[in-house]
Design an enzyme around this catalytic site. Structure first.
Site, PDB file in Angstrom:
ATOM      1  N   CYS A 106       0.801  -1.232   0.000  1.00 28.79           N
ATOM      2  CA  CYS A 106       0.000   0.000   0.000  1.00 28.79           C
ATOM      3  C   CYS A 106       0.833   1.281   0.000  1.00 28.79           C
ATOM      4  O   CYS A 106       0.818   2.035  -0.974  1.00 28.79           O
ATOM      5  CB  CYS A 106      -0.919  -0.002   1.218  1.00 28.79           C
ATOM      6  SG  CYS A 106      -2.127  -1.319   1.162  1.00 28.79           S
TER       7      CYS A 106
HETATM    8  N1  LIG Z   1      -2.920  -5.947   2.170  1.00 26.97           N
HETATM    9  C1  LIG Z   1      -3.262  -4.809   2.751  1.00 26.97           C
HETATM   10  O1  LIG Z   1      -2.829  -4.503   3.838  1.00 26.97           O
HETATM   11  C2  LIG Z   1      -4.245  -3.859   2.077  1.00 26.97           C
HETATM   12  C3  LIG Z   1      -4.826  -2.848   2.855  1.00 26.97           C
HETATM   13  C4  LIG Z   1      -5.725  -1.985   2.278  1.00 26.97           C
HETATM   14  C5  LIG Z   1      -6.014  -2.102   0.930  1.00 26.97           C
HETATM   15  N2  LIG Z   1      -5.425  -3.069   0.168  1.00 26.97           N
HETATM   16  C6  LIG Z   1      -5.790  -3.142  -1.250  1.00 26.97           C
HETATM   17  O2  LIG Z   1      -6.658  -4.243  -1.436  1.00 26.97           O
HETATM   18  C7  LIG Z   1      -6.420  -4.835  -2.719  1.00 26.97           C
HETATM   19  C8  LIG Z   1      -6.092  -6.310  -2.554  1.00 26.97           C
HETATM   20  O3  LIG Z   1      -4.913  -6.425  -1.786  1.00 26.97           O
HETATM   21  P1  LIG Z   1      -4.487  -7.767  -1.050  1.00 26.97           P
HETATM   22  O4  LIG Z   1      -3.384  -7.397  -0.125  1.00 26.97           O
HETATM   23  O5  LIG Z   1      -5.682  -8.469  -0.496  1.00 26.97           O
HETATM   24  O6  LIG Z   1      -3.907  -8.593  -2.297  1.00 26.97           O
HETATM   25  P2  LIG Z   1      -3.551 -10.158  -2.347  1.00 26.97           P
HETATM   26  O7  LIG Z   1      -2.540 -10.318  -3.402  1.00 26.97           O
HETATM   27  O8  LIG Z   1      -3.286 -10.665  -0.968  1.00 26.97           O
HETATM   28  O9  LIG Z   1      -4.908 -10.839  -2.816  1.00 26.97           O
HETATM   29  C9  LIG Z   1      -5.466 -10.621  -4.070  1.00 26.97           C
HETATM   30  C10 LIG Z   1      -6.116 -11.920  -4.509  1.00 26.97           C
HETATM   31  O10 LIG Z   1      -6.772 -11.681  -5.755  1.00 26.97           O
HETATM   32  C11 LIG Z   1      -6.637 -12.837  -6.565  1.00 26.97           C
HETATM   33  N3  LIG Z   1      -6.883 -12.443  -7.944  1.00 26.97           N
HETATM   34  C12 LIG Z   1      -6.094 -11.733  -8.780  1.00 26.97           C
HETATM   35  N4  LIG Z   1      -6.728 -11.521  -9.937  1.00 26.97           N
HETATM   36  C13 LIG Z   1      -7.941 -12.105  -9.846  1.00 26.97           C
HETATM   37  C14 LIG Z   1      -9.057 -12.208 -10.706  1.00 26.97           C
HETATM   38  N5  LIG Z   1      -9.053 -11.656 -11.921  1.00 26.97           N
HETATM   39  N6  LIG Z   1     -10.129 -12.896 -10.292  1.00 26.97           N
HETATM   40  C15 LIG Z   1     -10.153 -13.463  -9.042  1.00 26.97           C
HETATM   41  N7  LIG Z   1      -9.136 -13.371  -8.165  1.00 26.97           N
HETATM   42  C16 LIG Z   1      -8.038 -12.700  -8.563  1.00 26.97           C
HETATM   43  C17 LIG Z   1      -5.235 -13.315  -6.280  1.00 26.97           C
HETATM   44  O11 LIG Z   1      -5.089 -14.670  -6.605  1.00 26.97           O
HETATM   45  C18 LIG Z   1      -5.141 -13.058  -4.759  1.00 26.97           C
HETATM   46  O12 LIG Z   1      -5.562 -14.178  -4.014  1.00 26.97           O
HETATM   47  C19 LIG Z   1      -5.295  -4.021  -3.357  1.00 26.97           C
HETATM   48  O13 LIG Z   1      -5.835  -3.027  -4.171  1.00 26.97           O
HETATM   49  C20 LIG Z   1      -4.627  -3.386  -2.160  1.00 26.97           C
HETATM   50  O14 LIG Z   1      -3.987  -2.167  -2.513  1.00 26.97           O
HETATM   51  C21 LIG Z   1      -4.556  -3.967   0.733  1.00 26.97           C
END
Ligand SMILES: NC(=O)c1ccc[n+]([C@@H]2O[C@H](COP(=O)([O-])OP(=O)(O)OC[C@H]3O[C@@H](n4cnc5c(N)ncnc54)[C@H](O)[C@@H]3O)[C@@H](O)[C@H]2O)c1
Length: 460
Positions: free
Chosen positions: A275
């Site tokens: 992030c």
């Molecule tokens: N991790 C954090 O602390 C956090 C905090 C706030 C916001 N975010 C935001 O949330 C979003 C997700 O982050 P995250 O950390 O959960 O990511 P992550 O990589 O842990 O999880 C994303 C998941 O999406 C899946 N994926 C990718 N493309 C796909 C598709 N087309 N169809 C179905 N599944 C698909 C991946 O396999 C993965 O399991 C990002 O935009 C991130 O910036 C993350």
């Protein structure tokens, strides 16, 4: 007859709505479990078969979600996972939680959102609510997602509902979780906002509606830019303290006793995670399209980006005091996850520091209680490593230990007693020690003889 919106509202209130979560990662899995725990039949959709299988096998792969939580939801018949978007045809709502990385050029990579929305669009039906949660630039929901979903002929805010709600999860935070962090929601039209708020209200304590998806998108970017810029500021203060012969940790700890108008941020070896190093560049990319130069973001990016180099300089200086060169030195990196008590390596500055040390000829090993192995493809050195335990024997075998992440499970007593030299970038070791060098502080071994640089000679 009840309107489409009222029907969905009633289904949400009665817990009859079938909800979907696309992307079962750090954000999506906790959300899916929270919906299921609160009585909603929840289907997770992910392209990663291992994650899908794990959920269906009642296992958790996210540290903040206990296996017991997954087990309880699956056993109650409220949580399942699949790789098949076909299930979307039977869903009332879908939350999209897919990654939003940056390209090498620091431009937003929208490919995950586009791919997920394309597949959802094929099953979009009247009365459905779609909520984007992935962090992104202001305008994504209305400029990118809405046209893709409307291409089939349904209108957002009328036939189906569309909103943005930023995820604010803080992995590893024992106090705040999906349930008790307020949820900001901005919809395309009033009905979309109301429905998204109602959906979250089933699982989240406080909902904060805003006027539009763009406002909700901007809220998240303000929050993360605020952190990035303040970390940049304190990193610059750390480098300044280093030059002035002051201890930045002492200064920040004293400053934070002010009961108002000050919030402490701490220096470190650089920014990490999915992030803070990334999201502000989504904002600067968008601002530049409007001819606006976001100077704070660029400047903080430069200062924070220089911290791995400053860390390597500190390690070299510390070795130098012991008449050792970086080239050939055996350096143990303590902590390779990007922050304390988690296992996430994404954008971790430890990997940058390791790459820089490797290029200068250091021989590297690492210790991290949360990351048992490191694949060669994850860092510039290119070879696989396994976590080394912290013992008197392993510490006797290194020239320097660099604390880059201050995990609480580490035995710092053994470390201080047995390591020949320590560089601490996190203030993990509070008591001054003759062999502990701190980022943003004068070197201990020179404490009596070392003098700040006499800048008066350079002033005209
Ligand atoms: N991790 C954090 O602390 C956090 C905090 C706030 C916001 N975010 C935001 O949330 C979003 C997700 O982050 P995250 O950390 O959960 O990511 P992550 O990589 O842990 O999880 C994303 C998941 O999406 C899946 N994926 C990718 N493309 C796909 C598709 N087309 N169809 C179905 N599944 C698909 C991946 O396999 C993965 O399991 C990002 O935009 C991130 O910036 C993350």
């Amino acid at each position: 007859m009840a309107s489409t919106a009222e029907r969905l509202l009633a289904r949400i209130h009665d817990r009859q709505a079938r909800v979907g979560v696309v992307g079962l990662g750090y954000v999506g899995l906790p959300l899916a479990v929270e919906f299921a725990r609160n009585g909603l039949t929840t289907i997770g959709i992910d392209l990663d078969e291992r994650k899908v299988e794990a959920v269906n096998q009642r296992e958790s792969y996210i540290p903040d979600v206990t296996p017991a939580d997954v087990r309880a939801s699956v056993d109650a018949g409220r949580l399942t996972a699949t790789t098949d978007y076909g299930v979307a045809a039977g869903l009332d709502t879908i939350n999209i939680c897919v990654p939003t990385p940056l390209r090498k050029t620091k431009d937003p990579d929208m490919s995950y959102i586009v791919s997920a929305v394309e597949k959802i669009a094929a099953h979009l039906h009247p009365g459905m609510l779609i909520v984007l949660e992935s962090t992104t630039y202001p305008g994504t929901t209305e400029e990118l997602v809405q046209p893709m979903l409307e291409a089939g002929g349904l209108e957002a805010g009328v036939d189906f509902f569309l909103a943005f709600s930023p995820e604010r999860v803080d992995p590893g935070n024992p106090r705040f979780n999906t349930h008790n962090v307020p949820k900001v929601v901005g919809g395309v039209g009033e009905a979309s906002t109301r429905l998204a708020a109602a959906l979250y209200a089933t699982a989240v304590e406080t909902i904060v509606p805003v006027s539009s998806p763009r406002a909700a998108e901007m809220v998240k970017l303000l929050e993360n830019t605020f952190r990035m810029v303040n970390i940049g500021l304190v990193n610059e203060i750390a480098l300044m303290c280093d030059r002035l012969g002051l201890d930045v940790w002492e200064v920040v700890n004293a400053a934070k006793t002010k009961p108002f108008g000050f919030m402490p941020f701490y220096p470190g070896p650089g920014l990490g995670g999915h992030c803070i190093p990334i999201d502000p560049f989504y904002l600067s990319w968008k601002a530049k399209q409007y001819g606006f130069e976001p100077r704070f973001i660029e400047l903080a990016g430069q200062v924070n980006g220089a911290m791995p180099h400053a860390t390597v300089d500190k390690i070299a200086d510390a070795l130098n005091v012991q008449k050792k060169a970086l080239n050939g030195a055996r350096v143990m990196i303590l902590g390779i996850a990007y922050k304390r008590d988690i296992d996430d390596l994404r954008e971790s500055p430890s990997l940058d520091v390791m790459g820089l040390l490797h290029r200068k000829g250091a021989q590297l090993c690492y210790s991290d209680p949360h990351v048992p192995t490191l694949a060669g493809r994850s860092w510039i050195g290119g070879y696989d490593l396994a976590s080394t335990p912290i013992t008197s024997a392993t510490l006797a075998d290194v020239d320097c230990v660099a604390i880059l992440t201050d995990h609480s499970a580490v035995d710092y007593g053994t470390l201080v007693a047995a390591a020949p030299l320590i560089v601490d970038t996190r203030d993990a070791i509070k008591e001054p020690q003759p062999h502990v060098f701190k980022l943003g502080a004068p070197p201990p071994a020179y404490a009596e003889t070392w003098q700040p640089m006499d800048i008066s000679r350079h002033v005209a």
